[in-house]
Design an enzyme around this catalytic site. Structure first.
Site, PDB file in Angstrom:
ATOM      1  CG  HIS A   1      -1.702  -1.157   1.532  1.00 31.38           C
ATOM      2  ND1 HIS A   1      -2.873  -1.418   0.866  1.00 31.38           N
ATOM      3  CD2 HIS A   1      -1.545  -2.175   2.425  1.00 31.38           C
ATOM      4  CE1 HIS A   1      -3.415  -2.535   1.348  1.00 31.38           C
ATOM      5  NE2 HIS A   1      -2.627  -3.019   2.282  1.00 31.38           N
TER       6      HIS A   1
HETATM    7  C1  BDR Z   1      -2.689   0.908   5.536  1.00 30.48           C
HETATM    8  O1  BDR Z   1      -2.880   0.383   6.850  1.00 30.48           O
HETATM    9  C2  BDR Z   1      -1.640   0.145   7.450  1.00 30.48           C
HETATM   10  O2  BDR Z   1      -1.679  -1.018   8.244  1.00 30.48           O
HETATM   11  C3  BDR Z   1      -0.636   0.070   6.345  1.00 30.48           C
HETATM   12  O3  BDR Z   1       0.625   0.495   6.789  1.00 30.48           O
HETATM   13  C4  BDR Z   1      -1.198   0.998   5.291  1.00 30.48           C
HETATM   14  O4  BDR Z   1      -0.769   2.321   5.496  1.00 30.48           O
HETATM   15  C5  BDR Z   1      -3.437   0.007   4.559  1.00 30.48           C
HETATM   16  O5  BDR Z   1      -4.792  -0.029   4.890  1.00 30.48           O
END
Ligand code: BDR
Ligand code: CA
Length: 355
Positions: free
Chosen positions: A279
Site C-alpha cells: 500500500h
Molecule cells: C494501511 O494500513 C496500514 O496497516 C498500512 O501500513 C497501510 O498504510 C493500509 O490499509
C-alpha cells in the site's frame, strides 16, 4: 545523530543527480509496508527525502519512530531527520494492529535506533516549519492515520495551499474495507482527522490531495518471486522463497525477508495469499510519478458518526452534494510497472549496502 554503521554507505539525496528532484516529506506509522515506502523513497533517484514525521497507528508512536529511523539508517539515510508526532488520534483512543505488523511493527525483525538519532523536535511543528520554508515545493505523503496533518492544519490553516501536493494512502471507494466492511485502516484509526483534512481541502485548494486507496493498493501484490529477484540482484540468492528467508549477511536483505515473512504470513491467514500488499510504497511511487495512476476528481468526505460505517470514505461521484471537488482519487494503477521498479530499485539499494 550518529555515524553510519560500517556496512552502510552514507548517502546525501540532494546531490546525486543533475535533474530536479521531488522534495518528499513522509508521514508514517512504520509498520511493515511503511518500511518499504521509506526504502522505495531512499532508492528513488528522482526523490529527495527532506524528513519524516511519525504518527501512532500500526504501533505506538515510540515504536514507529524507532522503526523509521532504523530503516532509514539501513538505507544509508542516517542524516534524514525523523521526528515523533502525535501519540493518539485527535478524539478517540488509539488502536494498533500487532497482528498485521508484528509486536514492534516490523514483523520478525526487531529494530533499534542509535542514541540521539531521533529529532528532539515535535513532528507536527516540523511539518509546519518545513512547509513554510519550502512554499509550494514539498510533496507530503501521508501513509498513516491523518492525525499529524490535522494537527498541522490547526497551526497553519493554509497548509494544503502551501504544499506542492498532499498524497494520502487511505480509504476505499469501490472496494470493501480492510478493517471494517466500509473502512480502511488509516482512516479507521482517526476518522475525525481525515474529515478535518478533507474539510480543509474543500476550501478551494489549488492542488487537490491525491487519495491512493485500497481500490488500487490491493492490486499491488508483492510475491516471494519479487523478493527473490531483489536478493539475486544484490548477489545473495534467497535461502528459501516460501517461507521467505534470506541468505543471511546483508543487513538490508535480512530486514526485508524478516519483515516480509511476517507480513506474508499475515496475508496468507487473512486473504489466503502468500504475498503482501505494498500500500504505502505505491503511494510514494504515485507521488513521484503521477502517470502510475488514473484519477477521478470528486468530493470526498468521511463518516465519523455511523452506526455501521464509521470511517467510510464517501466519494460523491455524481455530485449529489453539489460541492466542488476536494480530492483526486486513484482507482486504477500501473501496478506491474511499479512492481518492476520496486524490484530494480530495492535490488540496487541492497547491492549498494554490501561493502
Ligand atoms: C494501511 O494500513 C496500514 O496497516 C498500512 O501500513 C497501510 O498504510 C493500509 O490499509
Ligand atoms: Ca502505514
Amino acid at each position: 545523530m550518529t555515524d553510519c554503521p560500517a556496512h552502510i554507505i552514507d548517502r546525501d539525496m540532494s546531490t546525486s543527480s543533475a535533474r530536479p528532484k521531488t522534495k518528499l516529506w513522509l508521514d508514517v506509522d512504520t509498520g511493515i509496508d511503511d518500511s518499504f515506502a521509506l526504502l522505495y523513497a531512499a532508492a528513488s533517484p528522482e526523490a529527495e527525502l527532506i524528513g519524516v514525521s511519525c504518527v501512532a497507528g500500526n504501533v505506538p508512536v515510540e515504536e514507529v519512530t524507532v522503526n523509521t529511523a532504523a530503516v532509514l539508517d539501513l538505507a544509508g539515510l542516517n542524516r534524514v531527520e525523523v521526528a515523533r508526532g502525535a501519540d493518539r488520534p485527535i478524539e478517540r483512543p488509539l488502536v494498533t494492529t500487532p497482528e498485521t505488523h508484528g509486536p514492534s511493527g516490523t514483523g520478525y525483525s526487531i529494530l533499534k535506533a542509535p542514541p540521539g538519532r531521533i529529532s528532539e523536535r515535535d513532528g507536527v511543528d516540523l511539518i509546519v516549519e518545513k512547509v513554510r520554508n519550502h512554499p509550494g515545493e514539498l510533496t507530503l505523503v501521508a501513509v498513516g492515520p491523518l492525525t499529524n496533518i490535522a494537527l498541522a492544519l490547526d497551526q497553519e490553516p493554509d497548509l494544503l495551499e502551501m504544499l506542492g501536493r498532499l498524497v494520502i494512502m487511505g480509504g476505499c471507494f469501490t472496494v470493501t474495507g480492510n478493517t471494517a466492511p466500509r473502512a480502511e485502516w488509516n482512516i479507521h484509526v482517526d476518522p475525525e482527522a481525515a474529515r478535518k483534512v478533507m474539510a480543509a481541502a474543500g476550501k478551494g485548494t489549488r492542488n487537490l490531495p491525491l487519495f491512493v486507496p485500497l481500490d488500487v493498493t490491493e492490486q499491488v501484490l508483492l510475491r516471494p518471486d519479487h523478493v527473490a529477484r531483489i536478493a539475486e540482484s544484490a548477489g545473495r540468492p534467497l535461502r528459501s522463497a516460501q517461507p521467505l528467508h534470506a541468505d543471511e549477511g546483508n543487513p538490508l536483505l535480512d530486514f526485508m525477508a524478516d519483515a516480509l515473512r511476517f507480513y506474508m504470513e499475515f496475508h496468507f491467514g487473512y486473504d489466503g495469499i502468500y504475498g503482501a500488499f505494498m500500500h504505502d510504497p505505491f503511494a510514494v511511487a504515485a507521488a513521484l510519478d503521477p502517470t502510475l495512476v488514473e484519477t477521478v476528481e470528486t468530493t470526498v468526505d468521511v463518516e465519523t458518526k455511523g452506526e455501521l460505517t464509521t470511517a467510510e470514505t464517501v466519494a460523491d461521484l455524481r455530485n449529489a452534494w453539489g460541492r466542488p471537488p476536494n480530492a483526486a482519487i486513484a482507482l486504477q494503477g500501473r501496478t506491474d510497472l511499479f512492481l518492476d521498479r520496486f524490484v530494480t530499485r530495492l535490488g540496487a539499494l541492497a547491492r549498494a549496502d554490501l561493502l
